[in-house]
Design an enzyme around this catalytic site. Structure first.
Site, short mmCIF file in Angstrom:
data_model
loop_
_atom_site.label_atom_id
_atom_site.label_comp_id
_atom_site.label_asym_id
_atom_site.label_seq_id
_atom_site.Cartn_x
_atom_site.Cartn_y
_atom_site.Cartn_z
N GLY A 10 50.84 102.42 8.07
CA GLY A 10 51.15 102.19 9.48
C GLY A 10 51.23 103.51 10.23
N ALA A 11 50.44 103.62 11.31
CA ALA A 11 50.42 104.87 12.10
C ALA A 11 51.05 104.65 13.47
CB ALA A 11 48.99 105.38 12.22
N ASN A 37 45.96 102.92 8.11
CA ASN A 37 46.24 102.21 9.36
C ASN A 37 45.03 101.35 9.72
OD1 ASN A 37 48.16 101.98 11.68
ND2 ASN A 37 46.40 102.68 12.84
N LYS A 38 45.30 100.25 10.41
CA LYS A 38 44.23 99.32 10.81
C LYS A 38 43.14 99.99 11.64
CE LYS A 38 46.27 94.78 11.31
NZ LYS A 38 46.92 93.88 12.24
N VAL A 81 46.44 96.74 5.49
CA VAL A 81 47.31 96.50 4.33
C VAL A 81 47.53 95.00 4.22
CG1 VAL A 81 49.60 96.88 3.33
CG2 VAL A 81 48.47 98.72 4.61
N GLU A 170 59.81 94.40 31.43
CA GLU A 170 58.90 95.51 31.74
C GLU A 170 57.51 94.97 32.10
OE1 GLU A 170 59.15 98.49 28.54
OE2 GLU A 170 60.46 99.60 29.90
N ASP A 297 60.32 99.12 12.72
CA ASP A 297 60.64 97.71 12.99
C ASP A 297 60.77 96.87 11.72
OD1 ASP A 297 60.62 98.29 15.66
OD2 ASP A 297 58.84 97.12 16.16
P1 FAD Z 1 54.56 100.52 15.63
O1 FAD Z 1 54.76 101.69 16.50
O2 FAD Z 1 54.32 99.21 16.28
O3 FAD Z 1 53.33 100.86 14.65
C1 FAD Z 1 52.89 100.01 13.63
C2 FAD Z 1 51.49 100.50 13.20
O4 FAD Z 1 51.10 99.78 12.03
C3 FAD Z 1 50.41 100.25 14.24
O5 FAD Z 1 49.60 101.39 14.33
C4 FAD Z 1 49.62 99.07 13.68
O6 FAD Z 1 48.26 99.07 14.05
C5 FAD Z 1 49.76 99.31 12.17
N1 FAD Z 1 49.63 98.11 11.36
C6 FAD Z 1 50.27 96.91 11.55
N2 FAD Z 1 49.94 96.06 10.56
C7 FAD Z 1 49.09 96.73 9.75
C8 FAD Z 1 48.42 96.38 8.54
N3 FAD Z 1 48.59 95.17 7.97
N4 FAD Z 1 47.63 97.30 7.97
C9 FAD Z 1 47.46 98.52 8.52
N5 FAD Z 1 48.08 98.91 9.65
C10 FAD Z 1 48.87 98.03 10.25
N6 FAD Z 1 61.24 101.02 22.11
C11 FAD Z 1 61.90 102.06 22.67
O7 FAD Z 1 62.65 102.77 21.98
N7 FAD Z 1 61.76 102.36 23.99
C12 FAD Z 1 60.93 101.67 24.81
O8 FAD Z 1 60.82 101.97 26.00
C13 FAD Z 1 60.20 100.57 24.25
N8 FAD Z 1 59.35 99.87 25.02
C14 FAD Z 1 58.59 98.85 24.45
C15 FAD Z 1 57.66 98.19 25.26
C16 FAD Z 1 56.90 97.17 24.72
C17 FAD Z 1 55.90 96.46 25.59
C18 FAD Z 1 57.06 96.81 23.35
C19 FAD Z 1 56.21 95.70 22.76
C20 FAD Z 1 57.99 97.46 22.55
C21 FAD Z 1 58.76 98.50 23.09
N9 FAD Z 1 59.69 99.21 22.31
C22 FAD Z 1 60.39 100.26 22.86
C23 FAD Z 1 59.85 98.91 20.87
C24 FAD Z 1 58.98 99.91 20.06
O9 FAD Z 1 57.66 99.90 20.55
C25 FAD Z 1 58.98 99.57 18.57
O10 FAD Z 1 60.29 99.45 18.11
C26 FAD Z 1 58.25 100.69 17.81
O11 FAD Z 1 56.88 100.72 18.17
C27 FAD Z 1 58.38 100.52 16.30
O12 FAD Z 1 57.71 101.56 15.64
P2 FAD Z 1 57.00 101.29 14.25
O13 FAD Z 1 56.49 102.61 13.76
O14 FAD Z 1 57.88 100.50 13.36
O15 FAD Z 1 55.77 100.33 14.61
P1 NAD Z 2 64.47 90.89 22.61
O1 NAD Z 2 64.92 90.23 21.37
O2 NAD Z 2 65.17 92.11 23.07
O3 NAD Z 2 64.47 89.83 23.81
C1 NAD Z 2 63.92 88.55 23.66
C2 NAD Z 2 64.51 87.62 24.71
O4 NAD Z 2 63.89 86.33 24.57
C3 NAD Z 2 66.02 87.41 24.57
O5 NAD Z 2 66.63 87.64 25.82
C4 NAD Z 2 66.14 85.97 24.10
O6 NAD Z 2 67.32 85.34 24.54
C5 NAD Z 2 64.90 85.33 24.72
N1 NAD Z 2 64.46 84.10 24.03
C6 NAD Z 2 64.47 83.84 22.70
N2 NAD Z 2 63.98 82.61 22.47
C7 NAD Z 2 63.65 82.08 23.67
C8 NAD Z 2 63.09 80.84 24.08
N3 NAD Z 2 62.77 79.90 23.20
N4 NAD Z 2 62.89 80.62 25.39
C9 NAD Z 2 63.20 81.58 26.30
N5 NAD Z 2 63.74 82.76 25.97
C10 NAD Z 2 63.95 83.03 24.68
O7 NAD Z 2 62.91 91.19 22.36
P2 NAD Z 2 61.88 92.11 23.15
O8 NAD Z 2 62.15 92.13 24.60
O9 NAD Z 2 60.54 91.66 22.68
O10 NAD Z 2 62.14 93.55 22.55
C11 NAD Z 2 61.89 93.83 21.18
C12 NAD Z 2 62.53 95.16 20.82
O11 NAD Z 2 61.89 96.22 21.53
C13 NAD Z 2 64.01 95.21 21.19
O12 NAD Z 2 64.68 95.94 20.22
C14 NAD Z 2 64.01 95.98 22.50
O13 NAD Z 2 65.21 96.70 22.70
C15 NAD Z 2 62.83 96.92 22.30
N6 NAD Z 2 62.26 97.28 23.63
C16 NAD Z 2 62.84 98.31 24.29
C17 NAD Z 2 62.38 98.64 25.54
C18 NAD Z 2 63.02 99.80 26.28
O14 NAD Z 2 63.90 100.44 25.73
N7 NAD Z 2 62.59 100.11 27.49
C19 NAD Z 2 61.30 97.93 26.11
C20 NAD Z 2 60.75 96.86 25.40
C21 NAD Z 2 61.25 96.54 24.15
#
Ligand code: FAD
Ligand code: NAD
Length: 400
Positions: A10-11, A37-38, A81, A170, A297
């Site tokens: 995972g990258a 990584n994928k 993977v 967001e 994660d």
């Molecule tokens: P990721 O960064 O998701 O990386 C996983 C990697 O594994 C990817 O490169 C993927 O392609 C690769 N991969 C997956 N499956 C496979 C496989 N089977 N084989 C090979 N490679 C694979 N967190 C914050 O702290 N602040 C924020 O502002 C924030 N904003 C977010 C906004 C959005 C829209 C989303 C969806 C999430 C946000 N998060 C935020 C949460 C944050 O993005 C994740 O917690 C974070 O990316 C986790 O890091 P990671 O390294 O575990 O996985």
């Molecule tokens: P989350 O778990 O934080 O929020 C999911 C929301 O969906 C909750 O409010 C929950 O009550 C609701 N929900 C669950 N089941 C439902 C249903 N059946 N119908 C309607 N609503 C339902 O998940 P997320 O927003 O995907 O975030 C994932 C992770 O990424 C979290 O840890 C979050 O903190 C992080 N993240 C952080 C940021 C940031 O820091 N700016 C931005 C995006 C994500």
């Protein structure tokens, strides 16, 4: 003794930062390092709401792995993977396999659907770069269709975001900012477009500062977003979502953001997990597997102050990468004295589209332009840690 084989799967934030640190701190004679990584690029998962809504070019959110990683030091394998065979110390890939002495699993998350019927069939669930492209193309197509179909049915221009967590908020922030431009481009009257956020809990952003939640909701409502709070989604169908006691919101676009679970590879490989996340030891190794680190994660760590898991974030994934790399270096030197992971919470800042954001940094609440500035700085910092000033200048956000 033969040099150790370290495999990082995972990258993302966890895997890339582990690989970059190890490549700088371990010499070629110390260990062989492989990153799998994928794709041949790393994407900023935290930015994906922007390309998904169409407010940022997808290419801005990704970085070629070879551009930031010393590939003469780290062997990069582009593959998927499928499973880990821990008893054989092998990572099974779509196109082959990798043997390891130490493994780092950093495969990120997948959508949590809670088994709700129709989600996989009818909603957009993939928070990946390709998933974001798909959402954006679909939104554009819905607008383009409006003046080309006779039957301007309900649902054509109704967009539902499932879940008012940070991802949902967001995303709707970006989309609500873009709607006026979409209406202009495709000659669509603004009143034909409906934007819903459907949330099961009694508030948007449950657990976050209520004053900032109110600020965010007021701002989004002023852009035409309709909140359905205390309204769990029960089913997704081809024509919309069924909520609460059976009411239907007709919508041809449902973007799923009800939370995440660890990558399916974790459970498939037989690790004991809760929602796909392994409760790791303090040194970030999987219980019973002294040669496997799990970070990001896919890992679960309890916040002892409230006896609940820390939310899976990029912030914690990057900090885990540091501890994981230090512990791999220690093990490689033959030490058994490993570092205990301690999360240093620097706060939370969430964008609301345009130049708007909200956040808590330390004990300080921030919103509006200040929070927007802070959010961009956080995004740039992640780039800086990964690839230094050059990468930050190339891909960073400098709106001032
Ligand atoms: P990721 O960064 O998701 O990386 C996983 C990697 O594994 C990817 O490169 C993927 O392609 C690769 N991969 C997956 N499956 C496979 C496989 N089977 N084989 C090979 N490679 C694979 N967190 C914050 O702290 N602040 C924020 O502002 C924030 N904003 C977010 C906004 C959005 C829209 C989303 C969806 C999430 C946000 N998060 C935020 C949460 C944050 O993005 C994740 O917690 C974070 O990316 C986790 O890091 P990671 O390294 O575990 O996985
Ligand atoms: P989350 O778990 O934080 O929020 C999911 C929301 O969906 C909750 O409010 C929950 O009550 C609701 N929900 C669950 N089941 C439902 C249903 N059946 N119908 C309607 N609503 C339902 O998940 P997320 O927003 O995907 O975030 C994932 C992770 O990424 C979290 O840890 C979050 O903190 C992080 N993240 C952080 C940021 C940031 O820091 N700016 C931005 C995006 C994500």
């Amino acid at each position: 003794m033969n040099k150790a084989r370290i495999v990082i799967a995972g990258a993302g934030y966890g895997g890339m930062n582990t690989a970059v640190t190890l490549s700088k701190k371990l010499g070629p004679n110390d260990a062989s390092i492989t990153l799998v990584n994928k794709h041949d690029y790393h994407y900023q998962t935290t930015w994906l709401h922007e390309p998904a809504a169409g407010t940022l070019e997808p290419d801005r959110t990704r970085v070629k792995i070879a551009d930031v990683l010393n590939t003469s030091r780290v062997n990069f394998v582009q593959d998927e993977v499928l499973e880990v065979k821990t008893d054989e110390k092998k990572v099974m890939l779509k196109e082959g396999e990798l043997e390891y002495d130490y493994l780092v699993l950093a495969l990120g998350a997948t959508a949590e659907t809670f088994g709700i019927p129709g989600v996989h069939e009818h909603a957009f669930t993939k928070w990946t770069l390709n998933g974001a492209r798909q959402v954006k193309d679909h939104i554009d197509a819905q607008f383009a269709n409006y003046n080309n179909v006779e039957d301007k049915h309900e649902g054509l221009l109704t967009f539902v975001v499932a879940g008012a967590g940070f991802t949902g908020i967001e995303f709707i922030g970006e989309l609500s900012e873009r709607v006026p431009e979409l209406c202009k481009t495709y000659d669509v009257p603004r009143e034909k477009v409906r934007l819903f956020v459907v949330e099961a809990a009694p508030t948007a952003l449950p657990g976050f500062d209520p004053e900032l939640v109110e600020y965010a909701m007021n701002l989004l409502e002023s852009r035409g977003v309709e909140f359905k709070i205390n309204t769990p989604i029960k089913e997704v169908t081809a024509s919309g979502v069924i909520v609460g006691e059976g009411e239907e919101i007709k919508a041809e676009t449902v973007v799923w953001a009800t939370g995440v679970r660890g990558n399916p590879v974790i459970e498939k490989s037989g690790f004991e997990a809760m929602r796909g996340r392994v409760k790791v030891n303090p040194d970030l190794r999987a219980p019973g597997h002294d040669d496997v680190f799990i970070i990001g994660d896919c890992a679960l760590i309890i916040n002892e102050e409230i006896n609940r898991p820390y939310p899976p974030t990029a912030q914690i994934a990057m900090q885990m990468a540091k501890t994981c790399a230090n512990n791999l270096i220690a093990l490689n030197k033959g030490s058994t004295d490993l570092e205990t992971f301690k999360f240093d919470n620097k706060g939370t800042v969430a964008s609301l589209g345009g130049k708007q954001a909200i956040g808590v940094v330390g004990s300080r609440k921030i919103y509006g332009g200040t929070a927007n500035f802070m959010k961009k700085m956080i995004d740039n910092r992640a780039l800086f840690i990964l690839g230094g000033p050059l990468l930050t200048l190339k891909k960073g956000k400098f709106p001032f």
